[in-house]
Design a protein around this motif. Structure first.
Motif, PDB file in Angstrom:
ATOM      1  N   UNK A 292       0.960  -1.046  -0.056  1.00 31.86           N
ATOM      2  CA  UNK A 292       0.097   0.132   0.062  1.00 31.86           C
ATOM      3  C   UNK A 292       0.831   1.270   0.032  1.00 31.86           C
ATOM      4  N   UNK A 293       0.428   2.220  -0.684  1.00 32.71           N
ATOM      5  CA  UNK A 293       1.416   3.440  -0.908  1.00 32.71           C
ATOM      6  C   UNK A 293       0.579   4.619  -0.128  1.00 32.71           C
ATOM      7  N   UNK A 294       1.642   5.480   0.581  1.00 35.05           N
ATOM      8  CA  UNK A 294       0.917   6.884   0.990  1.00 35.05           C
ATOM      9  C   UNK A 294       1.876   7.937   0.452  1.00 35.05           C
ATOM     10  N   UNK A 295       1.330   9.225   0.161  1.00 42.18           N
ATOM     11  CA  UNK A 295       2.003  10.063  -0.406  1.00 42.18           C
ATOM     12  C   UNK A 295       1.671  11.288   0.455  1.00 42.18           C
ATOM     13  N   UNK A 296       2.756  12.484   0.245  1.00 45.68           N
ATOM     14  CA  UNK A 296       2.592  13.460   1.293  1.00 45.68           C
ATOM     15  C   UNK A 296       2.883  14.807   0.702  1.00 45.68           C
ATOM     16  N   UNK A 297       2.067  15.181  -0.239  1.00 41.84           N
ATOM     17  CA  UNK A 297       2.365  16.350  -1.052  1.00 41.84           C
ATOM     18  C   UNK A 297       1.590  17.550  -0.206  1.00 41.84           C
ATOM     19  N   UNK A 298       2.312  18.873  -0.437  1.00 41.89           N
ATOM     20  CA  UNK A 298       1.973  20.076   0.150  1.00 41.89           C
ATOM     21  C   UNK A 298       2.025  21.217  -0.995  1.00 41.89           C
ATOM     22  N   UNK A 299       3.187  21.599  -1.226  1.00 41.04           N
ATOM     23  CA  UNK A 299       3.319  22.887  -2.102  1.00 41.04           C
ATOM     24  C   UNK A 299       2.755  22.604  -3.533  1.00 41.04           C
ATOM     25  N   UNK A 300       2.923  21.373  -4.121  1.00 43.16           N
ATOM     26  CA  UNK A 300       2.482  21.144  -5.366  1.00 43.16           C
ATOM     27  C   UNK A 300       0.988  21.163  -5.646  1.00 43.16           C
ATOM     28  N   UNK A 301       0.128  21.095  -4.460  1.00 43.19           N
ATOM     29  CA  UNK A 301      -1.227  20.886  -4.559  1.00 43.19           C
ATOM     30  C   UNK A 301      -2.108  22.497  -4.173  1.00 43.19           C
ATOM     31  N   UNK A 302      -1.087  23.261  -3.653  1.00 44.49           N
ATOM     32  CA  UNK A 302      -1.521  24.586  -3.248  1.00 44.49           C
ATOM     33  C   UNK A 302      -1.065  25.847  -3.849  1.00 44.49           C
ATOM     34  N   UNK A 303       0.530  25.756  -4.039  1.00 47.33           N
ATOM     35  CA  UNK A 303       1.098  26.970  -4.607  1.00 47.33           C
ATOM     36  C   UNK A 303       0.326  27.641  -5.663  1.00 47.33           C
ATOM     37  N   UNK A 304      -0.238  27.047  -6.689  1.00 46.87           N
ATOM     38  CA  UNK A 304      -0.589  27.801  -7.929  1.00 46.87           C
ATOM     39  C   UNK A 304      -1.886  28.057  -7.643  1.00 46.87           C
TER      40      UNK A 304
END
Ligand SMILES: *Cc1c(COP(=O)(O)O)cnc(C)c1O
Length: 458
Positions: A292-304
């Motif tokens: 099973x995989x977990x990702x942790x994205x921040x900047x790429x989801x919100x910056x633009x």
């Protein structure tokens, strides 16, 4: 979540839109914000979040991983630590990555189910670990010492998924402060140090409840290949551990986040699809379904999907340089002010009525309100000539800018509004995400209740 405010925004005539101007998609929102008084003389700076944009960024992430059913996408709360934003992301089906007791509290308040929350932090206290285990949120231990703490604190029937963060030591990107997989990074177990790999294998051998490996290679400035190499080393370690233990002990891999954001124009690149391609090339087994995989994205989801609007209070000339003194400075664009080379921002010029400014380009410094000379968000930037009452817009600031203000000069935390511009009939609808900090709040947070504390000490 605050009253909705509506406004009919007549679309900007295309003749006034020069192709070089950034993020034309926000023009109607900027004009509506000015017209509704969300930006103006008494509200000189605010942050804005495009909720449709956020939803479509999450959709792009899910689409890129659509072939991998067992994936939990979490949002790194530090990138936009605002409860309504977190709730929007929960509503989009995301989980949440938190790294402090405060972020854990926000994630719970936002409504994320405990099983979709992941706690990472290099300095978790025993109290914090105990709370996370009691709630049933996943915990990634940052060190072997932390595993010993968990040994002592863990309840046998705890539902929390427990993992260990490793540092694959694949190297850094172009911004040192954003690179977490260097040889001497403070994060995780440094895998290539003498004896470390063997110690990690033994740690798993001794703990049947330890079922996850975690790595987060880094962030802005890190090439995709570097991030993918770090994930590949982590995947290979999981395979090795499972083989040596003779059982599929490690059942999930938390592969971190860190997709860089393009701050130079409106295009989104690298894309999540390119990221998945890089992962597939570096670690072909990653999507085999064995983990099973977990990702942790921040900047790429919100910056633009966010911007800051700020009023021009004065302009002046100094030593042949034109300077616009605005209300957007280090208190809301901290990284850009202190590391202008690493964090350049695109800036737009708008007239007092919120329409895009026209005119020949003039090199201007865009300065902030803070009392130190370096408080400049752009140096010698060519823009139409700014005047008192105009507005500047700092684009691509939806992550790590207005959501993480700095309290310098007792400047208030700016207000934040969410908006939808694709609502029926071209309306722009705003909702309050956070009020601007009041003077009473500033006084209270500055020790007002203890005003006599030092004089009575004698
Ligand atoms: C900050 C952080 C992230 C998110 O990084 P972005 O560059 O915003 O995507 C993910 N995981 C961990 C452990 C982090 O510290």
């Amino acid at each position: 979540m605050g009253a909705a405010i509506t406004e009919s925004a007549r679309t900007t005539p295309s003749a006034s839109v020069t192709p070089r101007r950034p993020a034309v998609r926000f023009d109607a929102a900027i004009r509506a914000a000015v017209r509704q008084g969300l930006l103006g003389e008494s509200r000189p700076v605010a942050g804005f979040v495009d909720t449709d944009g956020v939803r479509s960024s999450v959709a792009a992430l899910r689409e890129a991983f659509a072939h991998s059913p067992g994936v939990l996408h979490t949002f790194a709360a530090k990138a936009s630590s605002l409860v309504p934003v977190l709730r929007l992301l929960a509503d989009c089906g995301m989980g949440c990555e938190v790294a402090s007791p405060g972020e854990l509290r926000l994630a719970v308040e936002a409504g994320f189910a405990p099983g979709t929350i992941v706690l990472d932090s290099p300095a978790k206290t025993r109290e914090e670990i105990r709370l996370a285990l009691a709630l049933g949120v996943a915990v990634n231990a940052d060190s072997l010492d932390e595993l010993h703490r968990i040994d002592a604190l863990r309840n046998r029937d705890s539902a929390a998924v427990l993992g260990l963060r490793v540092n694959p030591q694949v190297g850094g990107g172009s911004i040192g402060a954003m690179s977490t997989a260097t040889d001497t990074s403070k994060f995780g177990v440094a895998l290539r140090d003498p004896g470390a790999r063997e110690a990690v294998v033994r740690a798993f051998e001794a703990r049947p409840w330890l079922t996850r490996l975690h790595a987060h290679v880094g962030s802005q400035g890190c090439p995709l290949e570097l991030i993918a190499a770090g994930v590949a080393r982590t995947y290979e370690l999981a395979e090795e551990i499972n083989e040596r233990l003779g059982t599929r002990r490690i059942t999930s891999l938390d592969i971190g986040g860190g997709l860089p954001v393009n701050f130079t124009d409106d295009t989104t690149h690298p894309t999540y699809a390119a990221y998945v391609d890089a992962l597939t090339a570096a670690a072909p087994g990653l999507f085999s379904g064995r983990y099973a995989l977990v990702t942790e994205f921040g900047r790429s989801l919100l910056a633009k999907n966010g911007f800051i609007g700020a009023r021009v209070e004065y302009t002046k000339d100094a030593g042949g340089r034109r300077i616009a003194l605005t209300h957007a400075g280090a208190q809301t664009a901290t990284r850009t002010v202190f590391m202008p080379g690493s964090w350049p921002l695109r800036i737009g010029a708008f007239a007092a009525d919120g329409t895009p400014k026209e005119g020949p380009p003039l090199a201007q410094d865009i300065a902030g309100p803070c009392c130190f000379a370096g408080d400049v968000v752009a140096h010698g930037r060519e823009l139409p000539e700014l005047a008192e009452g105009d507005f500047v817009v700092l684009y691509d600031t939806g992550a790590y800018y207005f959501s993480t203000p700095w309290a310098y000069n007792s400047l208030p935390r700016p207000a934040v509004y969410g908006f939808r511009s694709s609502a029926p009939e071209g309306e722009v609808v705003f909702a309050t995400v956070r009020e601007a900090q009041t003077m009473d709040a500033i006084a209270a947070e500055s020790g007002l209740a203890y005003a006599d504390a030092l004089t009575v000490l004698g």
